[in-house]
Design a protein around this motif. Structure first.
Motif, short mmCIF file in Angstrom:
data_model
loop_
_atom_site.label_atom_id
_atom_site.label_comp_id
_atom_site.label_asym_id
_atom_site.label_seq_id
_atom_site.Cartn_x
_atom_site.Cartn_y
_atom_site.Cartn_z
N ARG A 492 28.04 -6.50 21.60
CA ARG A 492 28.96 -5.42 21.10
C ARG A 492 30.42 -5.31 21.78
N ARG A 495 32.33 -8.20 20.50
CA ARG A 495 32.91 -8.18 19.12
C ARG A 495 34.14 -7.09 19.18
N GLU A 496 33.92 -6.07 19.93
CA GLU A 496 35.01 -4.88 19.99
C GLU A 496 36.15 -4.87 21.03
N GLU A 685 24.96 -15.77 14.65
CA GLU A 685 25.57 -14.93 13.50
C GLU A 685 26.54 -15.97 12.78
N THR A 771 25.09 -7.89 15.62
CA THR A 771 26.30 -7.21 14.57
C THR A 771 25.56 -7.02 13.18
N PHE A 809 28.42 -14.50 9.37
CA PHE A 809 29.42 -13.47 10.02
C PHE A 809 30.75 -13.80 9.86
#
Length: 818
Positions: A492, A495-496, A685, A771, A809
């Motif tokens: 996470r 990704r963030e 992903e 995700t 994704f």
């Protein structure tokens, strides 16, 4: 791959055990009839491992390649007879579980069998005692029954193949001790024995535990450790009195106590891996006549060590109460071969062309190995993927005598252990570490090992981030091993925000010289004729169009390239074919790499350099040589996790400074260190392939979903001709993306996949996609439309999954190209 020096090449095979005889049979069946097999002992039982092998053939293995070898061995030996006696008794196999953990493991093995096309079923305790009435039912929970397994008569099978090969023109010469390997200009030219010299275009060492001895004569390293293994026979058992057949019950494994059993008419043969490792120095093994003079039955049969046997004998009697009424009549410690990873060592040496290895091969896999090596020699490639067995697979750090001895001994200990697919070796560690290792330890890295490298899979320092995730699906005990909820937090954060990944273990080759571009253009599938600063994803194919590896090639200067490769085999292939005006150097150990990935990657990196790292100034799949703070780096805008970012390469001496520079600058952006588990989740992903797991040379680029890396309008690259025609672009099977329907379900890889209730393929890679909130699995399946429902067999449970279009994704690639 080998060039053929003559239309009818002269082949000398060293060793007339089961492998040498099988290879002579396979070669002569393919038209290579000028074959001489040299053996130091007497035929047909020359005294190596074949001469004492108990002959048990269990086909099921976690390795698809070993299973294919074993299947062919069963098929071939079942067709062979000598004087009316079959070379294989298909009595079946039975593996017992006396603990819940072992019963679960047998379900997993049943999954392997289904995936690899081997008949087998999980049976209850009652069925176990029907198959083996001597078993004490009260100690058994269940078993795995494989009706097509059985007993190979190894000496008889060797003789049958010897006779067939002789009929086609091969000759077998016993009592010939090899004393040297002749060579000229880097190529083998002959074999010297105590009874003369034999000219040769190809020499194959199939010498078993003598392999390192032959290898030393040739100047070729053979990473093999012989060990002694206990085998004993009981006195006659009343329960088996009058038995006419050599065996009628299945071969039996009691893996919870490292034991196996087979019948010898009215006696029981018992083998044990429960004792301490007993390594043998191959350079001290006596020749046949010297061994006999010392009272040994054969060179491979050492005296039985009673003190090692005693605990196993008690375990035998608990499982088979009938043994309490008898004693051991005879026993010996038989020598056979182990490698650091438990796999065979096959292939042609680059240092000495024409010198081949077919070593560390058990009877179980012997005919299959011989077929593969014969195909490799005659046709230039085998029909089964051999990368797990390739002699080039070991790193230099894994070839020391100390490493081979220690790891070979541990392979003996672990023969019947329940091993998780991520199970790390315990010793010798740490062996190879990146320059950031001390920082990683300080962050609480959980290290696993690969290629000798210590690889962080997650960092305990990130544990506080788990609280912000919300509840995660509970994992079963198996998938929870070598896993932590911290992995989800690291995925996470990537990704963030932004994360640092240690990419140092990825192999890096430097290719330079006036002919570098032409050479790389010929060897790979994509177009590399681009201006310096370009990075290209491309494939290393074989002549049949199979994917030998996938590469990233950065053109850093007109005559200088950096190649991101996979294994030592890639380096070996380049070195085999490089012309004199091309220079190739493995720079992995002297360099290091940090992946900086996440939406804030540019915010972290840009203030540290004067170069323009904007999207316009530093596009995707571009490279720059620049500075990050005080550190000179080669920066490549690549992303294996599907986020904005760069791979930053520098020399090993500056690696720690690079890490600290990025870490300090990243604190304002919430930077974390992230591990390989998050990396694997994120790459699945995005649908990024992992060579050796998702695809091998058994697959072409179109099947593997990598057709975009093939430029058919580029002339003359290896594999191009094999990929011509519409059939290549409309494959009947595909590497297929699956999402498990249940958000809590997880699979790990190698599970069978069922379509309409029928086994249709197997999972390659799998990981939970944090995700997406589902487990992602890639599987080789028939071409299926998106939305098709399938089932993945996980420990006997059929888990529903759905075929999906990929990438799962960010299909528009917006996050990478920002």
């Amino acid at each position: 791959m080998s060039s053929t020096p003559a239309l009818r090449p002269r082949v000398v095979v060293i060793g007339a055990g089961i492998v040498g005889c099988s290879l002579a049979d396979e070669l002569t069946a393919r038209g290579w009839t000028d074959v001489t097999v040299l053996e130091q002992g007497p035929l047909p039982a020359p005294g190596g491992s074949t001469s004492h092998a108990p002959g048990l053939v269990f086909q099921t293995s976690p390795s698809r390649t070993l299973a294919a070898f074993a299947r062919y061995t069963v098929e071939k030996f079942s067709s062979l007879q000598v004087d009316g006696v079959s070379c294989f008794d298909r009595v079946g196999g039975l593996e017992l579980a006396t603990t819940p953990e072992r019963l679960a493991e047998l379900h997993r093995r049943a999954g392997y069998a289904t995936a690899w096309g081997i008949r087998g079923e999980i049976v209850g305790a009652d069925r176990c005692t029907e198959l083996w009435p001597l078993i004490d039912r009260s100690v058994v929970l269940g078993g795995f029954h494989t009706p097509d397994d059985g007993l190979a008569r190894a000496v008889l099978a060797a003789r049958a193949q010897l006779d067939r090969a002789t009929g086609r023109g091969a000759r077998f010469l016993d009592r010939h001790t090899v004393t040297g390997i002749e060579q000229a200009e880097g190529r083998v030219t002959g074999v010297v024995t105590d009874r003369g010299t034999f000219p040769a275009d190809h020499v194959v060492s199939a010498a078993g535990f003598w392999g390192p001895v032959i290898g030393r004569m040739a100047g070729v390293d053979v990473p093999l450790q012989p060990l002694a293994h206990q085998y004993a026979r009981t006195r006659p058992l009343p329960d088996l009195a009058g038995a006419e057949a050599e065996a009628s019950m299945p071969i039996l494994r009691f893996q919870d106590r490292d034991l196996y059993f087979r019948e010898h008419h009215d006696r029981i043969g018992i083998g044990s891996y429960a004792h301490r490792p007993l390594p043998v120095d191959p350079f001290t093994v006596l020749p046949y006549d010297a061994a006999r003079a010392r009272g040994m039955e054969m060179p491979s049969s050492y005296p039985f060590t009673e003190e090692d046997w005693a605990p196993s004998w008690e375990d035998c009697r608990r499982l088979l109460p009938a043994l309490r009424a008898t004693e051991i009549e005879e026993g010996f410690n038989g020598v056979f071969s182990f490698t650091p990873d438990g796999m065979p060592v096959l292939g042609e040496s680059r240092q000495l062309r024409g010198f081949w290895l077919a070593e560390a091969v058990w009877v179980t896999h012997s005919a299959g190995v011989a077929k593969a090596v014969a195909e490799w020699m005659v046709d230039g490639r085998a029909s089964v993927d051999l990368h797990e067995c390739d002699l080039t697979r070991f790193e230099d750090a894994q070839r020391s005598p100390a490493y081979v001895r220690e790891r070979g001994s541990q392979q003996f200990v672990e023969v019947y252990d329940v091993l998780h697919p991520l199970q790390p070796m315990e010793h010798p560690r740490p062996l190879r570490v990146s320059p950031f290792h001390a920082r990683q330890e300080r962050l609480g890295a959980y290290f696993l090992e690969g290629g000798g490298w210590e690889r962080p899979h997650w960092y305990e320092a990130n544990a506080p981030l788990v609280d912000s995730l919300g509840p995660l699906p509970e994992r079963d005990a198996w998938s929870a091993r070598h896993w932590s909820p911290v992995v989800a937090a690291e995925a996470r954060a990537t990704r963030e925000r932004v994360a640092l990944y240690d990419m140092t273990p990825l192999r890096r080759l430097e290719v330079t010289g006036a002919g570098a571009l032409s050479f790389l253009q010929r060897m790979t599938s994509n177009n590399l004729r681009k201006k310096p600063g370009a990075v290209t994803y491309t494939l290393l194919l074989d002549e049949a169009g199979g994917v030998r590896s996938d590469l990233t090639v950065a053109r850093l200067a007109p005559e200088r390239f950096q190649v991101g490769a996979n294994s030592p085999a890639d380096l070996d292939r380049f070195l085999r074919y490089a012309p004199r005006d091309v220079h190739i150097r493995d720079i992995t150990s002297g360099t290091c790499c940090i992946g900086v990935w996440g939406p804030l990657a540019r915010d972290l990196v840009q203030p540290l350099t004067r170069d323009d790292f904007s999207h316009e100034g530093f596009g995707y799949f571009r490279a720059k040589e620049t500075y990050i703070g005080h550190v000179p780096v080669t920066a490549m805008r690549l992303s294996y996790v599907g986020e904005l970012g760069w791979e930053l390469y520098t020399t090993a001496d500056l690696g720690l400074r690079l890490w600290d520079t990025l870490w300090e600058a990243g604190r304002a952006h919430g930077v974390i260190a992230a591990g390989r588990s998050a990396f694997n989740s994120l790459r699945l992903e995005k649908g990024y392939r992992s060579w050796g797991t998702d695809m091998t040379d058994e697959h072409d680029p179109y099947e593997a979903g990598l057709g975009f890396a093939v430029r058919m309008d580029k002339d003359g690259f290896v594999g191009r001709d094999a990929l011509r025609g519409p059939a290549a672009r409309t494959p009947a099977r595909r590497l297929t993306a699956l999402l498990l329907d249940d958000p809590a379900a997880v699979v790990l890889g190698k599970e069978p996949v069922h379509v309409d209730g029928t086994p249709a393929g197997h999972v390659t890679s799998a990981a939970y996609g944090y995700t997406l909130g589902r487990c992602v699995a890639y599987a080789w399946l028939p071409a299926l439309p998106a939305g098709t429902g399938v089932h993945v067999d996980y420990f006997g449970e059929k888990i529903p999954a759905t075929v999906c279009d990929e990438p799962l994704f960010d299909p528009e690639m917006n996050r990478i190209r920002r």
